[in-house]
Design an enzyme around this catalytic site. Structure first.
Site, mmCIF file in Angstrom:
data_model
loop_
_atom_site.group_PDB
_atom_site.id
_atom_site.type_symbol
_atom_site.label_atom_id
_atom_site.label_comp_id
_atom_site.label_asym_id
_atom_site.label_seq_id
_atom_site.Cartn_x
_atom_site.Cartn_y
_atom_site.Cartn_z
ATOM 1 N N ASP A 132 0.827 -1.209 0.000
ATOM 2 C CA ASP A 132 0.000 0.000 0.000
ATOM 3 C C ASP A 132 0.865 1.264 0.000
ATOM 4 O OD1 ASP A 132 -2.319 1.435 0.045
ATOM 5 O OD2 ASP A 132 -2.790 1.020 2.138
ATOM 6 N N LEU B 187 10.841 -20.537 -4.925
ATOM 7 C CA LEU B 187 9.837 -19.650 -4.318
ATOM 8 C C LEU B 187 8.497 -19.752 -5.042
ATOM 9 C CD1 LEU B 187 9.170 -17.147 -2.416
ATOM 10 C CD2 LEU B 187 9.803 -15.721 -4.376
ATOM 11 N N HIS C 81 2.790 3.387 -8.982
ATOM 12 C CA HIS C 81 2.659 1.950 -9.258
ATOM 13 C C HIS C 81 3.917 1.430 -9.972
ATOM 14 C CE1 HIS C 81 -1.301 2.071 -7.692
ATOM 15 N NE2 HIS C 81 -1.825 2.766 -8.676
HETATM 16 C C1 FPP Z 1 -1.916 0.143 -3.307
HETATM 17 O O1 FPP Z 1 -1.453 1.477 -3.353
HETATM 18 C C2 FPP Z 1 -1.385 -0.598 -4.437
HETATM 19 C C3 FPP Z 1 -2.137 -1.176 -5.407
HETATM 20 C C4 FPP Z 1 -3.613 -1.114 -5.436
HETATM 21 C C5 FPP Z 1 -1.509 -1.885 -6.522
HETATM 22 C C6 FPP Z 1 -0.256 -2.655 -6.234
HETATM 23 C C7 FPP Z 1 0.342 -3.050 -7.505
HETATM 24 C C8 FPP Z 1 1.660 -3.016 -7.856
HETATM 25 C C9 FPP Z 1 2.736 -2.706 -6.904
HETATM 26 C C10 FPP Z 1 2.090 -3.281 -9.248
HETATM 27 C C11 FPP Z 1 1.389 -4.349 -10.035
HETATM 28 C C12 FPP Z 1 1.797 -5.741 -9.733
HETATM 29 C C13 FPP Z 1 2.499 -6.574 -10.538
HETATM 30 C C14 FPP Z 1 2.595 -8.011 -10.192
HETATM 31 C C15 FPP Z 1 3.193 -6.134 -11.750
HETATM 32 P P1 FPP Z 1 -2.509 2.657 -3.521
HETATM 33 O O2 FPP Z 1 -2.598 2.991 -4.941
HETATM 34 O O3 FPP Z 1 -3.810 2.273 -2.882
HETATM 35 O O4 FPP Z 1 -1.806 3.806 -2.742
HETATM 36 P P2 FPP Z 1 -2.505 4.956 -1.869
HETATM 37 O O5 FPP Z 1 -3.181 4.273 -0.707
HETATM 38 O O6 FPP Z 1 -1.336 5.788 -1.451
HETATM 39 O O7 FPP Z 1 -3.461 5.670 -2.754
#
Ligand code: FPP
Length: 255
Positions: A32, A146, A49
């Site tokens: 997050d 893994l 991201h």
């Molecule tokens: C949460 O941060 C994160 C996500 C909803 C997406 C996580 C995805 C990735 C790290 C990349 C994709 C994965 C792969 C396997 C390539 P948020 O956007 O909710 O952050 P915020 O709470 O600060 O708004």
């Protein structure tokens, strides 16, 4: 193991010694804080991201080095479709790029890729992503290193209801009797079937909630939360989390 941190200036010890015999077998992570990481830099959320994928690479590599058996990451929930079309598109683009560019290396490192969630229930226009995911699962299914489990179009409640429905169908068809539905049989219908129990849940960015993640599987997991935003979560931060885990006294309801 020893890891030489980048930020000695912060007066943190240079290396963290981990007792490998006490490491978790299965780590789950809610990655997050990507959006806030980008916003703090005046950048669009999608840059967060992108940086998040870089952090993920490092954590996968380090999990592998440490001999952790399974790593489950929350990449996209059933509720994330509510985000803007631009953000969903960017995340799906990153996913495709990841599976296109990284698959050879992951396969060489003996990583087995699993997807937790409803791949085929993803929108039809994501055909390329679906094929790439199925190809990655197929290509790495014999690997013994893994287990990298990517929760995608995943919801914990949906997973539980799905398992209940499958067992109800089997019962209606006379394949099993209601009395035969016990925990092992129920678990065999979850996406995590065959994986070790989830021992440890890490959530970054200071939020303390489950967000519909692994609702059944986290029953006895140890929780760890850190204020670090996901793109800044590096090997060093991971080692700190793992060190905390190795010091926990797990009782599983006993004393
Ligand atoms: C949460 O941060 C994160 C996500 C909803 C997406 C996580 C995805 C990735 C790290 C990349 C994709 C994965 C792969 C396997 C390539 P948020 O956007 O909710 O952050 P915020 O709470 O600060 O708004």
């Amino acid at each position: 193991m020893a890891f030489f941190g980048k930020d000695e200036a912060q007066n943190r010890p240079r290396e963290i010694e981990l007792d490998r015999s006490r490491l978790p077998r299965h780590v789950a992570i809610i990655m997050d804080g990507n959006g806030r990481w980008a916003q703090k830099r005046g950048l669009p959320r999608t840059f967060g991201h992108k940086a998040g994928v870089e952090a993920l690479r490092e954590i996968i590599r380090h999990s592998d080095e440490l001999g952790i058996e399974a790593l489950t990451i929350y990449a996209f929930s059933t509720e994330n479709w509510k985000r803007s079309a631009e953000e969903v598109g960017a995340l799906m683009g990153l996913l495709l790029e990841y599976f296109t560019k990284e698959l050879d290396e992951l396969n060489e490192e003996n990583v087995q890729i699993r997807i937790l969630g409803d791949i085929d229930g993803m929108p039809a226009e994501l055909d390329k992503q679906k094929s790439a995911l199925h190809a990655a699962i197929e290509r790495t299914k014999g690997n013994t290193g893994l287990k990298l489990c990517i929760a995608l179009n995943y919801g914990g409640r949906q997973e539980i209801v799905r398992a209940a429905r499958i067992l109800a169908q089997q019962t209606a068809q006379g394949l099993i009797s209601p009395e035969e539905i016990d925990m092992p049989r129920f678990e065999s219908q979850l996406y995590t079937a065959g994986l070790p129990e989830v021992d440890f849940l890490i959530r970054t960015s200071g939020e303390i909630r489950l967000s519909n993640f692994l609702l059944y599987q986290l029953a006895y997991a140890e929780f760890y939360q850190t204020d670090i935003l996901w793109p800044d979560f590096d090997r060093r931060a991971y080692d700190e989390a793992l060190l905390a885990y190795t010091k926990r006294n797990r009782r599983f309801g006993g004393v």
